[in-house]
Design a protein around this motif. Structure first.
Motif, mmCIF file in Angstrom:
data_model
loop_
_atom_site.group_PDB
_atom_site.id
_atom_site.type_symbol
_atom_site.label_atom_id
_atom_site.label_comp_id
_atom_site.label_asym_id
_atom_site.label_seq_id
_atom_site.Cartn_x
_atom_site.Cartn_y
_atom_site.Cartn_z
ATOM 1 N N UNK A 196 0.823 -1.203 0.000
ATOM 2 C CA UNK A 196 0.000 0.000 0.000
ATOM 3 C C UNK A 196 0.858 1.253 0.000
ATOM 4 N N UNK A 197 1.949 1.237 0.764
ATOM 5 C CA UNK A 197 2.835 2.404 0.829
ATOM 6 C C UNK A 197 3.471 2.693 -0.525
ATOM 7 N N UNK A 198 4.016 1.654 -1.163
ATOM 8 C CA UNK A 198 4.685 1.846 -2.459
ATOM 9 C C UNK A 198 3.674 2.276 -3.510
ATOM 10 N N UNK A 199 2.493 1.661 -3.501
ATOM 11 C CA UNK A 199 1.474 2.046 -4.475
ATOM 12 C C UNK A 199 1.071 3.507 -4.289
ATOM 13 N N UNK A 200 0.904 3.932 -3.043
ATOM 14 C CA UNK A 200 0.522 5.312 -2.765
ATOM 15 C C UNK A 200 1.607 6.284 -3.213
ATOM 16 N N UNK A 201 2.860 5.949 -2.932
ATOM 17 C CA UNK A 201 3.973 6.833 -3.291
ATOM 18 C C UNK A 201 4.109 7.001 -4.793
#
Length: 242
Positions: A196-201
């Motif tokens: 989720x973090x990488x996708x959001x970034x």
């Protein structure tokens, strides 16, 4: 890489069906009238029992297959008008897959596994493949394990290598098929937080295919797939048994 605004449609399915012909000439209807829109930056979960058509839907979203009927557009292009080679090129540059079984090459280091998708890249991306792979391993917290073989990594570490491999080309769409199914609860939560973090970034769309309502509850939009029919699922419903 295709540049998208955060609200632009990445994949659109309208009245999509998928069926196969059985040896006795009968038709098996797997997906029935699927309507779904995935925007850049979305985190969508699709929940369903084994055999409900989740993997078939993932194959359509990832351009591994085309609908029997209905309309599927990927970056505004009708999938049925794309030949298999065109779909493969678009998939290779735009889609990252994360699977329950990590599918790492057993005789290759973590670094070599992450480099693999870049062997099909061109230009600077190809020539910088080692640097890009190391940067992605560092991003998932495994730079110090770059030269370790998969059999020497824990399950959580193997899944993080698989995630690094899926993301190393900067995909616009991340398809995660039961990504926590082979992990314990705590490690699974860590893996989902990382995805989720990488996708959001990167403003990538993340679509998680799962039977685990706890994983689904982490998404911002939930759907239930039942007998090939897709419908909305509230976050409150995500606490109910599948």
């Amino acid at each position: 890489m295709t540049s998208l605004s955060p609200s632009e449609t990445l994949v659109s399915l309208r009245a999509v069906t998928r069926s196969v012909t059985l040896p006795d000439a009968q038709h098996l209807h797997i997906l029935r009238g699927i309507d779904l829109e995935v925007l850049s930056g979305d985190h969508t979960a699709i929940v369903g029992r084994s055999g409900c058509g989740k993997s078939t839907l993932l194959n359509l979203l990832g351009l591994l297959d085309v609908p029997t009927s209905g309309e599927l557009e990927f970056l505004g292009q009708p999938a049925e008008r794309l030949g298999s080679n065109a779909r493969a090129r678009l998939r290779g540059s735009t889609v990252g897959f994360v699977f329950q079984q990590f599918n790492l090459l057993p005789g290759r280091s973590a670094l070599d596994n992450v480099i693999t998708p870049l062997l099909y890249a061109k230009g600077r991306e190809f020539w910088r493949r080692r640097e890009l792979a190391m940067n992605m391993l560092d991003r998932v917290g495994l730079a110090d394990r770059a030269h370790t073989m998969p059999n020497m990594l824990s399950g959580g570490e193997q899944q993080r290598v698989a995630i690094a491999r899926a993301l190393v080309r900067g995909p616009r769409l991340i398809l995660a098929d039961e990504p926590t199914g082979a992990l314990d609860v705590e490690t699974g939560q860590s893996v989902m937080a990382l995805l989720d973090t990488v996708a959001t970034e990167t403003a990538a769309a993340l679509v998680t295919i799962t039977h685990d309502v706890n994983v689904a509850a982490l998404a911002r939009a939930c759907y239930r797939l039942d007998s090939g029919v897709l419908g909305p699922m509230s976050l409150e419903e995500a606490g109910a048994p599948v």
